[in-house]
Design a protein around this motif. Structure first.
Motif, PDB file in Angstrom:
ATOM      1  N   SER A  78      23.641 -18.843 -17.215  1.00 10.60           N
ATOM      2  CA  SER A  78      23.063 -18.151 -16.171  1.00 10.60           C
ATOM      3  C   SER A  78      21.632 -18.083 -16.528  1.00 10.60           C
ATOM      4  N   LYS A 126      16.961 -18.860 -13.583  1.00 16.39           N
ATOM      5  CA  LYS A 126      18.047 -18.262 -13.897  1.00 16.39           C
ATOM      6  C   LYS A 126      19.106 -17.847 -12.847  1.00 16.39           C
ATOM      7  N   GLY A 174      23.171 -16.367 -12.221  1.00 17.38           N
ATOM      8  CA  GLY A 174      24.556 -15.981 -12.546  1.00 17.38           C
ATOM      9  C   GLY A 174      25.644 -16.931 -11.897  1.00 17.38           C
TER      10      GLY A 174
END
Length: 375
Positions: A56, A93, A95
């Motif tokens: 992530s 970043k 997820g």
């Protein structure tokens, strides 16, 4: 001849990479990780091809690559290729980066999932509907409904889905299971596992959704011995009643402030199938233990009508003392990081490695045409 399967590792934590931010090597006993090391070795033997890794936080990847090069590559003469394609990009970043990584795989390729417990379901489901084969760390999912749905989807897509429970490859656990078959009806079982409270710094980050705790110590550690006990009693006994109890106060206080239980105990009533006699099992796990000579205390006691067994997995009669680490009890049966006499990887017989090798071999057979139901 078909090409070996590609492998996507989902999760960048210490069990996968051995990397812990701000530290040289994992804070636990897995300084070079387990998953990535096993995959690099299997690739060196031609068992797998391309290796991908999704996390992530892409900003960790430069340090992880450095860790692989300075640790694994320099340590083992036979593992010189530690390249891995990473998702998301180093400055991103995301997820859900694992979805982009999965889109680069082909039907029959492999996915290995080591992420917080409540993320398993969505990740495994995404892999299965793409026709990929999956090895997921325990617990596979957190609800019966999710488990049933994944079984149905895996059957529909001929996807091999396995849970990584490496104690099934521990030679002591394997032998004790065989011995227990001659002990008659089940009577009593007690198991204990714990990790040091410093681990709570890692687990405190396991948050998902609206800030709820994503797991607890019973899901995380009790699952090992619950699985072992069920494996031992398959076809012989069944659980009929479960009571859960917890201790609190350490994890929820300073410096951790993690809203979760310290210790969880499951009290389970079992019924022997043929005699209908009752047995009792107690499974206890904790993550507030003090630091000691081992990272994980782990032991069990089993009593049948005709015999009993004690196993202390944490202490195998092998310990050492060093200026840096002090006194340690070690277990090279799990992972052997020291190179062999020729400077090559020497952990091929360690049960931490063997579970991954077994999955790769089974999934490769399914990719070659064998139905997943054969396993």
């Amino acid at each position: 001849m078909s090409h070996p399967p590609a492998v996507l590792m989902v999760g960048t934590g210490e069990y996968t990479t051995g990397f812990v931010e701000g530290k040289s090597g994992a804070a636990s006993d897995k300084k070079f990780g387990v998953v990535a090391l096993a995959m690099f070795y299997l690739r060196s033997k031609g068992k797998i091809g391309r290796i991908l890794m999704a996390g992530s936080n892409g900003t960790k990847f430069p340090a992880i690559r450095k860790h692989f090069n300075e640790g694994i590559k320099t340590l083992y003469k036979d593992i010189q290729d530690v390249t891995v394609d990473t998702f998301p990009d180093d400055d991103k970043k995301d997820g859900f980066a694992y979805l982009k990584a999965m889109d680069q795989l082909s039907v029959g390729d492999l996915v290995i999932v080591f992420t917080p417990d409540d993320t398993h379901y969505e990740i495994v489901k995404a892999a299965v509907v793409r026709g990929l084969h999956v090895l997921v760390t325990k617990p596979a999912v957190k609800t019966f409904e999710q488990h049933a749905e994944l079984i149905s989807l895996a059957t529909k897509h001929n996807s091999l889905v396995c849970v990584e429970l490496h104690k099934r490859w521990d030679p002591i656990y394997q032998d004790s299971r065989a011995q227990i078959q001659g002990f008659g009806d089940f009577s009593y079982f007690t198991a204990y596992m714990s990790q040091p409270k410093k681990q709570l710094e890692t687990f405190r980050g396991w948050k998902w959704g609206k800030g709820e705790s994503s797991s607890d110590i019973s899901y995380y550690l009790n699952s090992h011995h619950v699985d072992f006990h069920c494996w031992v009693l398959r076809g012989k006994a069944r659980p009929v009643r479960v009571i859960a109890m917890a201790s609190t106060g350490v994890a929820s206080s300073e410096p951790f402030k993690y809203d979760t239980e310290d210790t969880i105990t499951l009290l389970v009533q079992w019924e022997n199938l043929h005699s209908h006699f009752l047995g009792t099992a107690i499974y206890t796990s904790s993550w507030i233990a003090p630091s000691s000579d081992v990272h994980t205390q782990q032991r069990f006691f089993y009593m049948g009508h005709k015999g009993e067994i004690n196993v202390d997995q944490a202490h195998r009669g092998y310990n050492f003392t060093k200026d840096i680490d002090g006194f340690r009890s070690t277990n090279p049966l799990f992972m052997k990081y020291a190179p062999d006499a020729n400077g090559n990887f020497g952990g091929q017989h360690a049960y931490g490695y063997l579970s991954f090798e077994a999955f790769v071999e089974a999934a490769t057979k399914v990719k070659g045409g064998l139905p997943a139901s054969a396993f």
